[in-house]
Enzyme design. Structure first.
Site, PDB file in Angstrom:
ATOM      1  N   TRP A 118       2.471   1.613  -3.437  1.00 43.05           N
ATOM      2  CA  TRP A 118       1.454   2.002  -4.416  1.00 43.05           C
ATOM      3  C   TRP A 118       1.250   3.520  -4.423  1.00 43.05           C
ATOM      4  O   TRP A 118       0.994   4.120  -5.470  1.00 43.05           O
ATOM      5  CB  TRP A 118       0.138   1.300  -4.107  1.00 43.05           C
ATOM      6  CG  TRP A 118      -0.999   1.719  -4.981  1.00 43.05           C
ATOM      7  CD1 TRP A 118      -1.276   1.284  -6.249  1.00 43.05           C
ATOM      8  CD2 TRP A 118      -2.042   2.659  -4.659  1.00 43.05           C
ATOM      9  NE1 TRP A 118      -2.424   1.896  -6.729  1.00 43.05           N
ATOM     10  CE2 TRP A 118      -2.893   2.743  -5.772  1.00 43.05           C
ATOM     11  CE3 TRP A 118      -2.318   3.435  -3.531  1.00 43.05           C
ATOM     12  CZ2 TRP A 118      -4.017   3.564  -5.780  1.00 43.05           C
ATOM     13  CZ3 TRP A 118      -3.436   4.266  -3.551  1.00 43.05           C
ATOM     14  CH2 TRP A 118      -4.259   4.317  -4.671  1.00 43.05           C
ATOM     15  N   HIS A 119       1.379   4.151  -3.256  1.00 41.50           N
ATOM     16  CA  HIS A 119       1.119   5.585  -3.178  1.00 41.50           C
ATOM     17  C   HIS A 119       2.192   6.421  -3.853  1.00 41.50           C
ATOM     18  O   HIS A 119       1.911   7.551  -4.278  1.00 41.50           O
ATOM     19  CB  HIS A 119       0.971   6.012  -1.716  1.00 41.50           C
ATOM     20  CG  HIS A 119      -0.400   5.787  -1.165  1.00 41.50           C
ATOM     21  ND1 HIS A 119      -0.762   4.632  -0.510  1.00 41.50           N
ATOM     22  CD2 HIS A 119      -1.515   6.565  -1.179  1.00 41.50           C
ATOM     23  CE1 HIS A 119      -2.024   4.712  -0.141  1.00 41.50           C
ATOM     24  NE2 HIS A 119      -2.508   5.870  -0.535  1.00 41.50           N
ATOM     25  N   GLY A 120       3.409   5.921  -3.921  1.00 41.30           N
ATOM     26  CA  GLY A 120       4.431   6.742  -4.548  1.00 41.30           C
ATOM     27  C   GLY A 120       5.788   6.071  -4.587  1.00 41.30           C
ATOM     28  O   GLY A 120       6.072   5.161  -3.799  1.00 41.30           O
TER      29      GLY A 120
ATOM     30  N   ALA B  38       0.834  -1.205   0.000  1.00 42.20           N
ATOM     31  CA  ALA B  38       0.000   0.000   0.000  1.00 42.20           C
ATOM     32  C   ALA B  38       0.868   1.255   0.000  1.00 42.20           C
ATOM     33  O   ALA B  38       0.560   2.238  -0.688  1.00 42.20           O
ATOM     34  CB  ALA B  38      -0.920   0.000   1.220  1.00 42.20           C
TER      35      ALA B  38
ATOM     36  N   PHE C 238      -0.972  10.279  -7.073  1.00 42.67           N
ATOM     37  CA  PHE C 238      -0.828   8.853  -6.769  1.00 42.67           C
ATOM     38  C   PHE C 238      -1.519   7.981  -7.806  1.00 42.67           C
ATOM     39  O   PHE C 238      -1.325   6.803  -7.812  1.00 42.67           O
ATOM     40  CB  PHE C 238      -1.390   8.552  -5.382  1.00 42.67           C
ATOM     41  CG  PHE C 238      -0.817   9.429  -4.302  1.00 42.67           C
ATOM     42  CD1 PHE C 238       0.517   9.771  -4.312  1.00 42.67           C
ATOM     43  CD2 PHE C 238      -1.617   9.937  -3.299  1.00 42.67           C
ATOM     44  CE1 PHE C 238       1.061  10.584  -3.320  1.00 42.67           C
ATOM     45  CE2 PHE C 238      -1.089  10.748  -2.312  1.00 42.67           C
ATOM     46  CZ  PHE C 238       0.240  11.071  -2.318  1.00 42.67           C
TER      47      PHE C 238
END
Length: 496
Positions: free
Chosen positions: A337-339, A334, A496
């Site tokens: 995935w955001h950056g 997670a 994102f």
């Protein structure tokens, strides 16, 4: 074209007029698709062919996974085994293709930079810098990829594959949710499309009300808070510990108001088109555990992580140690995935560790009746809330400052660090024309208003009736027009 603009308002009215003036589902799908392409082209036209190529690939893989076995083969057991093996191979191919697309655009510079730095490889670092400067990530690619993977897995699990590329394209490119979600499953969208009717008056008012609430959250609150956050985190070397705490608190509120405001506008726009998109927030800052926080924060992402990652890893079915490992893996993914930065990895690791601690505490409490009774008491609930929110807000530092040099500096100076002599004068008095205490009181006023809304919604089960909402909508838009800072800040989750 941004959501908080007159252009988007006129665009939405035009789309609504065309959409509800045609009766044939085929024409409505074309209306949605063309409108979505116009919306995306106003932001980033160059990647539309890439999105269509990805759409076609996922559409065809979904069809192949959904094909029934060939029962004309005499050895039906062999046919069944061959069919199952083929479906698994197609599913993994589809997942790999989507992940590679995401990695290729979003993470290659980060990977090259990390490898180059670790091995002292100058060429890799130079290539990473060049790619970082010249490679523009397609808007909404992360959400686009997650929805495609969810569709393929759903079809593999038995949901019917769509045979209409137009319907699949209209779903995937649906302009309200295209850039930042909420993550929506295809079969939910298709079911609503089949049973669509013109919205009733109260539904129309609810849609406009959501758009107005989203405008207030984003334009009036989040953008004004963001001005202070940008000034403070842009001058961290000069800020004192009190300033860093205040900026951390402010950023947590800014992020929530920014993203939930975006989702309100998305859901309101979709509601006017006859679609009920999933809710994405449920008062997350009133959670008393990190597990409860993730049931209320970015709910569609949490649902995706549970259904398509945590459960396939084994969930909590294989013992406590494996459960803790699965929670850690899920939150690390997670974060990534955001950056593409180490700060997001640390943010995910903090949340993973918090979920592990919560699970261990829960197991121990179940074995200790007195401890379980304490957590259920009012003092226990208050302490649990304080611990949860302290962890969440400190973790936001790594989210806001993904460069570890900056974020670790802030964490190290949260206590006992005095501000630069001119910081108060330049930031508060000249930049914001407010004192630090005034800003703190305004932030706590926002929290108090959130608490009132929470009490009415969750405690008293009361809702504002639609005639009153209709009266408040013009006031909300007027306040945004008068008090929002000039030049709206970009939506945070667009990155994102």
């Amino acid at each position: 074209m941004t959501f908080l603009s007159l252009t988007y308002g006129l665009f939405l009215i035009l789309v609504l007029g065309i959409y509800w003036s045609v009766r044939e589902p085929w024409w409505r799908l074309w209306t949605l698709l063309i409108a979505s392409l116009v919306f995306y082209a106003s932001l980033q036209v160059v990647y539309i062919p890439l999105l269509f190529a990805s759409l076609w690939l996922n559409f065809r893989i979904g069809q192949a996974i959904g094909e029934p076995p060939d029962w004309r083969i005499e050895d039906w057991q062999f046919a069944q085994q061959d069919w199952n093996r083929r479906r698994v191979q197609l599913l993994w191919f589809g997942i790999a293709a989507n992940v590679l697309l995401l990695v290729g655009f979003k993470y290659v510079p980060f990977l090259l930079s990390s490898v180059g730095g670790g091995l002292n490889w100058a060429a890799a670092q130079q290539n990473a810098s060049w790619l970082d400067e010249n490679l523009v990530v397609p808007l909404g690619l992360s959400f686009f990829t997650f929805e495609c993977i969810a569709y393929l897995v759903d079809v593999y699990r038995g949901a019917p594959a769509t045979q209409q590329f137009l319907k699949f394209s209209a779903y995937k490119l649906f302009f309200p949710k295209l850039i930042s979600g909420p993550i929506t499953r295809f079969h939910l969208f298709a079911t609503q499309l089949k049973a669509q009717q013109f919205p009733k008056p109260d539904q129309i008012v609810e849609g406009i009300w959501l758009i107005a609430c989203g405008a207030v959250k984003k334009g009036l609150l989040s953008d004004n808070i963001g001005t202070f956050v940008d000034l403070c985190f842009g001058n961290i070397q000069r800020a004192g510990s009190g300033d860093l705490w205040l900026a951390t608190f402010a950023y947590g509120l800014q992020l929530y108001l920014d993203f939930s405001g975006y989702v309100d506008i998305v859901r309101g726009s979709a509601m006017l088109l006859g679609f009920n998109l999933p809710q994405n927030f449920d008062f997350p800052y009133f959670s008393t555990s990190i597990a409860d926080f993730w049931r209320r924060w970015h709910m569609t992402l949490g649902d995706w992580l549970r259904n398509y990652l945590y459960f396939p890893l084994g969930g909590s079915r294989q013992g406590l140690q494996r459960t803790c490992l699965n929670l850690t893996i899920v939150m690390l993914i997670a974060g990534i995935w955001h950056g593409a930065a180490w700060g997001f990895v640390v943010w995910g690791a903090i949340h993973g560790l918090a979920l592990v601690v919560h699970r261990l505490t829960q197991v121990y409490s179940d074995r200790t009746p007195s401890l379980k009774a304490f957590w259920l008491s009012i003092p226990g609930a208050v302490i649990a809330w304080l611990i949860t929110q302290l962890m969440v807000f400190i973790a936001w530092i790594f989210f806001r400052l993904p460069n570890l040099k900056d974020s670790t500096w802030v964490v190290q100076h949260l206590w006992g660090h005095a501000a630069d002599a001119q910081f108060t004068q330049k930031i508060y008095l000249e930049g914001l024309k407010m004192e630090r205490l005034q800003i703190a009181l305004l932030l706590w006023l926002i929290v108090a208003l959130m608490g009132v809304a929470y009490a009415f919604n969750r405690g008293l089960k009361l809702q504002i009736n639609w005639p009153l909402k209709l009266l408040l909508v013009p006031l909300f838009f007027f306040l945004v027009w008068m008090l929002a800072p000039q030049g709206s800040l970009p939506y945070i989750y667009f990155d994102f």
